[in-house]
Structure formats: structure tokens, C-alpha cells
Design a protein around this motif. Structure first.
Motif, mmCIF file in Angstrom:
data_model
loop_
_atom_site.group_PDB
_atom_site.id
_atom_site.type_symbol
_atom_site.label_atom_id
_atom_site.label_comp_id
_atom_site.label_asym_id
_atom_site.label_seq_id
_atom_site.Cartn_x
_atom_site.Cartn_y
_atom_site.Cartn_z
ATOM 1 N N VAL A 199 0.869 -1.172 0.000
ATOM 2 C CA VAL A 199 0.000 0.000 0.000
ATOM 3 C C VAL A 199 0.910 1.226 0.000
ATOM 4 C CG1 VAL A 199 -1.687 1.332 1.323
ATOM 5 C CG2 VAL A 199 -1.888 -1.148 1.201
ATOM 6 N N ASN A 200 0.690 2.135 -0.948
ATOM 7 C CA ASN A 200 1.520 3.325 -1.099
ATOM 8 C C ASN A 200 0.829 4.525 -0.455
ATOM 9 O OD1 ASN A 200 3.692 2.177 -2.842
ATOM 10 N ND2 ASN A 200 1.952 1.810 -4.209
ATOM 11 N N ILE A 201 1.466 5.095 0.561
ATOM 12 C CA ILE A 201 0.886 6.189 1.351
ATOM 13 C C ILE A 201 1.739 7.444 1.196
ATOM 14 C CG2 ILE A 201 0.216 6.968 3.652
ATOM 15 C CD1 ILE A 201 -0.085 3.986 4.419
ATOM 16 N N GLY A 202 1.162 8.490 0.630
ATOM 17 C CA GLY A 202 1.852 9.771 0.504
ATOM 18 C C GLY A 202 1.505 10.660 1.684
ATOM 19 N N TYR A 203 2.508 11.284 2.286
ATOM 20 C CA TYR A 203 2.255 12.119 3.458
ATOM 21 C C TYR A 203 3.011 13.440 3.360
ATOM 22 C CZ TYR A 203 6.883 10.802 5.286
ATOM 23 O OH TYR A 203 8.233 10.617 5.450
ATOM 24 N N LEU A 204 2.542 14.415 4.112
ATOM 25 C CA LEU A 204 3.205 15.710 4.237
ATOM 26 C C LEU A 204 3.975 15.749 5.556
ATOM 27 C CD1 LEU A 204 0.271 18.080 3.195
ATOM 28 C CD2 LEU A 204 2.245 17.484 1.777
ATOM 29 N N ARG A 205 5.021 16.541 5.601
ATOM 30 C CA ARG A 205 5.806 16.663 6.836
ATOM 31 C C ARG A 205 5.138 17.682 7.761
ATOM 32 N NH1 ARG A 205 10.529 15.019 7.905
ATOM 33 N NH2 ARG A 205 11.162 17.016 8.834
ATOM 34 N N VAL A 206 4.006 17.285 8.296
ATOM 35 C CA VAL A 206 3.276 18.119 9.254
ATOM 36 C C VAL A 206 2.881 17.243 10.446
ATOM 37 C CG1 VAL A 206 2.397 19.699 7.493
ATOM 38 C CG2 VAL A 206 1.060 17.685 8.098
ATOM 39 N N PRO A 207 2.800 17.818 11.642
ATOM 40 C CA PRO A 207 2.444 17.027 12.821
ATOM 41 C C PRO A 207 0.935 16.819 12.915
ATOM 42 C CG PRO A 207 2.899 19.290 13.462
ATOM 43 C CD PRO A 207 3.139 19.210 11.981
ATOM 44 N N ASN A 208 0.467 15.685 12.418
ATOM 45 C CA ASN A 208 -0.962 15.390 12.476
ATOM 46 C C ASN A 208 -1.171 13.922 12.811
ATOM 47 O OD1 ASN A 208 -0.341 14.074 10.078
ATOM 48 N ND2 ASN A 208 -1.374 15.552 8.762
ATOM 49 N N ASP A 209 -2.417 13.456 12.705
ATOM 50 C CA ASP A 209 -2.737 12.071 13.055
ATOM 51 C C ASP A 209 -1.946 11.069 12.221
ATOM 52 O OD1 ASP A 209 -4.070 12.749 10.721
ATOM 53 O OD2 ASP A 209 -6.068 12.278 11.471
ATOM 54 N N GLU A 210 -1.697 11.413 10.953
ATOM 55 C CA GLU A 210 -0.960 10.516 10.069
ATOM 56 C C GLU A 210 0.504 10.402 10.482
ATOM 57 O OE1 GLU A 210 -1.018 9.583 5.383
ATOM 58 O OE2 GLU A 210 -0.665 11.678 5.907
ATOM 59 N N MET A 211 1.108 11.529 10.875
ATOM 60 C CA MET A 211 2.501 11.497 11.308
ATOM 61 C C MET A 211 2.669 10.630 12.543
ATOM 62 S SD MET A 211 5.598 12.339 10.732
ATOM 63 C CE MET A 211 5.383 13.558 9.415
ATOM 64 N N ILE A 212 1.720 10.735 13.487
ATOM 65 C CA ILE A 212 1.793 9.891 14.683
ATOM 66 C C ILE A 212 1.568 8.428 14.316
ATOM 67 C CG2 ILE A 212 0.692 9.357 16.898
ATOM 68 C CD1 ILE A 212 0.081 12.338 17.179
ATOM 69 N N ALA A 213 0.584 8.165 13.447
ATOM 70 C CA ALA A 213 0.307 6.789 13.028
ATOM 71 C C ALA A 213 1.512 6.177 12.321
ATOM 72 C CB ALA A 213 -0.918 6.758 12.119
ATOM 73 N N LYS A 214 2.172 6.971 11.508
ATOM 74 C CA LYS A 214 3.376 6.496 10.809
ATOM 75 C C LYS A 214 4.489 6.209 11.806
ATOM 76 C CE LYS A 214 6.797 7.927 7.333
ATOM 77 N NZ LYS A 214 7.964 7.854 8.251
ATOM 78 N N SER A 215 4.719 7.126 12.733
ATOM 79 C CA SER A 215 5.794 6.974 13.714
ATOM 80 C C SER A 215 5.553 5.803 14.660
ATOM 81 C CB SER A 215 5.942 8.264 14.527
ATOM 82 O OG SER A 215 6.246 9.367 13.685
ATOM 83 N N GLN A 216 4.298 5.526 14.953
ATOM 84 C CA GLN A 216 3.935 4.443 15.874
ATOM 85 C C GLN A 216 3.653 3.126 15.160
ATOM 86 O OE1 GLN A 216 5.132 5.987 18.525
ATOM 87 N NE2 GLN A 216 3.476 5.234 19.823
ATOM 88 N N ALA A 217 3.848 3.107 13.847
ATOM 89 C CA ALA A 217 3.659 1.887 13.038
ATOM 90 C C ALA A 217 2.234 1.340 13.119
ATOM 91 C CB ALA A 217 4.662 0.800 13.445
ATOM 92 N N TYR A 218 1.245 2.244 13.206
ATOM 93 C CA TYR A 218 -0.147 1.788 13.265
ATOM 94 C C TYR A 218 -0.615 1.204 11.938
ATOM 95 C CZ TYR A 218 -0.639 4.182 17.788
ATOM 96 O OH TYR A 218 -0.515 4.566 19.093
ATOM 97 N N PHE A 219 -0.156 1.750 10.820
ATOM 98 C CA PHE A 219 -0.581 1.215 9.528
ATOM 99 C C PHE A 219 -0.044 -0.206 9.327
ATOM 100 C CE2 PHE A 219 -0.406 5.899 8.640
ATOM 101 C CZ PHE A 219 -1.770 6.082 8.555
#
Length: 345
Positions: free
Chosen positions: A36-56
């Protein structure tokens, strides 16, 4: 012969039942994508936390699916990736969602990351002689064209009736910071963390929070490739689930969440706190409320925000045609948030 026929019939029926069972489950291991290809922006939001915490990864790895992250500097890059079919989900400002729909890119809006406030703003350089919006006349102002920052900037320039009296420069965020350091620009409308990098030699004249209070709301959104969501609805719900966990982590552990975001972005926890508190993060139930994306039965108010932004962008010559309100109503798809809530029940 009769026994052999019976065996053949039984074998056929068993095979049919296996196929039927696989079909009823919707997405089987045999039909799942490799990644699954996920594009993200370098901003502190729910996606950044999910990425950092390996939720996906939590949702995809057990299914044998690789999670591939791609960083974009702007929604322009994300839309280019969508057009080439190289990304399944991507974050961007809602104005680039307008651009995607106007260009016929086969995507749909499935989530609002955050309603923007003080995380975006207009920074003015110290010594540039700018203490009011009227002082912007004759100045060089940088922003990323077609972004939410560009939209907000144009709104205030129009309100002040000075849109034809400034020099606007189209730059990516990294280029804005470099131009600021060189002293090439007088002001810049951009988002965090780039905005924070400008404040050593400047200050914020006006933020998106104030512009939102003037009636010009902006938000960061998630678009999804329709070919993916149609083939893999459950995997799309898994993506939503990862975002929800990211948001819940922040709401339950704000101090730890700011440290995680700061580490991921290379900024201080204090800077991360300012950025994260400067926007409104929505819960799943808030997402499908009448103020935002609405439900499958009732269109939410954010569709009108998209349409108003679209009409404005067309008036500025940034898109050739503004899609209809009905097209925006269809473009925003609350189905996957609803499926997530049903799954949780």
C-alpha cells in the motif's frame, strides 16, 4: 461409474463452496496487493503519529502487505503521483483536492486530517517595514501555489484590495526557507514546520485561524485512489483505523505525541506543541457530522467549503473550470469512516 460420478459431484460442490466463501469475504490473501503506497506531508498530524507508531503496519503486515511511505512537499506532487497511479492514499491541503477533481484525477476525499488554524500563517521579515496588511503593497511574497496557504493569502489580499499590488512568487516550502535566509523575499505564507523556520528573522502578521474566522476555512485532507478503494474497501477502512489511532493517541497522550512528532520532524517539542494545538483534529464521529464530510444519506458542510474554494480558484485563473456542487457532494465519500464505526461497534 455411478460412484465416480457422485465423487465428481461432491468434489465440484466442495470447490464451489470454497470459491463462494472466498468471494463473500471480499478481500482474500490471493487478491490483496503486495503493498500500500501512502503519501504524506511533513506536518504534525494524526498521520505522522500513526506512521511513527507503526499503526498502519499493524493492519497491513499480518495480511502480507508492505506499507510504503512517500513524502510529498505539496499537494501538487501528490496529485502528479495520483495521475500516474503510483500512490493509493495521499495527504494535501483541500485546495489541491479541488484541483484533483477539476482535472478529472480518479480520486475521492475520505478523511479530514485537521482544520487549519495557527499552523499556517503569513510571516513578515524583520526590517521589511511591514506592520499591517496594507504595508504588503510593493512587497515580494512567497507561497506554494494552489495550496491552502496560497488560498488564504489570496483571500486576505482580496479583502485588502491589494491583490494587484504585490509580487507573488510560487515556491515549494524548502525553497521558501532558503529564499528567506538569503533575504530574497519580504514575506511568506506557508505552513509548519517551514513557518517556524522563518520566525527567527520575522513574525506572523496573520494566521489561517484568523482567516477561517473571516469565513475562509481551510483543511488538510486525505485523497484515495478510487481504483484502490473500490477493489479494497476493507484495506481502506484499515487505513482510516490507523489515522484514528494516531488521533486518539494525541488526545490521550498530548505530551508524548508532541515528542513523537518533534522527533519525526526534527523540531523541538515546544514547536510541535504550538503546531499541533494550532489546528482542530477530528474524531470519526465528528468527521461524519453535518459540519464536515457528512454521511452517505446527508452531505456535510465541508462540501460547500470545497465548492467556495473552487469558485475562488477559478476566479483567480488557477483552475480552468469549477466543478459543480453535485460533483463535490459525490467527491467526498464518508463510506469508509462509516464502515470503520460499524466495525468498532
Amino acid at each position: 461409474m455411478q460412484i465416480k460420478k457422485k465423487k465428481l459431484i461432491v468434489t465440484f460442490l466442495m470447490s464451489f463452496l470454497i470459491v463462494l466463501t472466498a468471494c463473500s469475504s471480499g478481500e482474500t490473501n490471493a487478491t490483496l496487493p503486495e503493498k500500500v503506497n501512502i503519501g504524506y506531508l511533513r506536518v504534525p498530524n494524526d498521520e505522522m503519529i500513526a506512521k511513527s507508531q507503526a499503526y498502519f503496519e499493524k493492519y497491513y503486515e499480518d495480511k502480507g502487505i508492505e506499507t510504503n511511505f512517500i513524502v510529498f512537499d505539496s499537494g501538487v506532487e501528490a496529485n502528479q503521483a495520483f495521475a500516474s497511479g503510483s500512490v493509493d492514499f495521499a495527504s494535501m491541503g483541500h485546495t489541491n483536492g479541488v484541483v484533483a477533481l477539476s482535472r478529472g484525477i480518479p480520486v475521492e476525499l475520505i478523511w479530514l486530517h485537521e482544520i487549519l488554524g495557527e499552523t499556517e500563517g503569513l510571516a513578515v521579515r524583520e526590517g521589511a517595514g511591514i506592520s499591517s496588511l496594507q504595508d504588503l503593497k510593493g512587497k515580494k511574497i512567497a507561497t506554494t501555489f494552489a495550496s491552502t496557504s496560497h488560498y488564504s493569502l489570496l483571500q486576505i489580499l482580496k479583502e485588502e484590495r491589494i491583490e494587484d499590488q504585490v509580487e507573488l512568487l510560487d515556491m515549494q516550502t524548502v525553497d521558501i526557507v532558503a529564499a528567506w535566509e538569503r533575504g530574497d523575499i519580504d514575506a511568506a505564507y506557508t505552513w509548519q514546520p517551514s513557518l517556524g523556520a522563518l520566525l527567527d528573522k520575522g513574525n506572523i502578521l496573520i494566521s489561517s485561524k484568523e482567516i477561517s474566522e473571516m469565513g475562509h476555512q481551510t483543511a488538510n485532507i486525505v485523497l484515495a485512489r478510487k481504483a484502490f478503494t473500490e477493489e479494497y474497501p476493507e484495506l481502506t477502512v484499515d487505513f482510516i483505523a490507523g489515522l484514528v489511532e494516531g488521533g486518539d493517541f494525541y488526545r490521550g497522550n498530548p505530551e508524548e505525541a508532541t515528542v513523537i512528532s518533534a522527533d519525526a520532524l526534527g523540531i523541538t517539542p515546544e514547536e510541535a506543541t504550538i503546531q499541533m494545538e494550532g489546528s482542530l483534529w477530528l474524531t470519526p464521529k465528528e468527521e461524519i457530522s453535518s459540519d464536515y464530510i457528512g454521511t452517505s444519506e446527508q452531505v456535510g458542510g465541508f462540501s460547500k467549503v470545497m465548492k467556495e474554494s473552487s469558485d475562488f480558484l477559478q476566479g483567480q485563473g488557477l483552475i480552468p473550470k469549477s466543478p459543480s456542487q453535485e460533483e463535490f457532494d459525490t467527491f467526498i465519500n464518508p463510506e469508509f469512516v462509516e464502515m470503520y464505526l460499524e466495525r468498532e461497534d
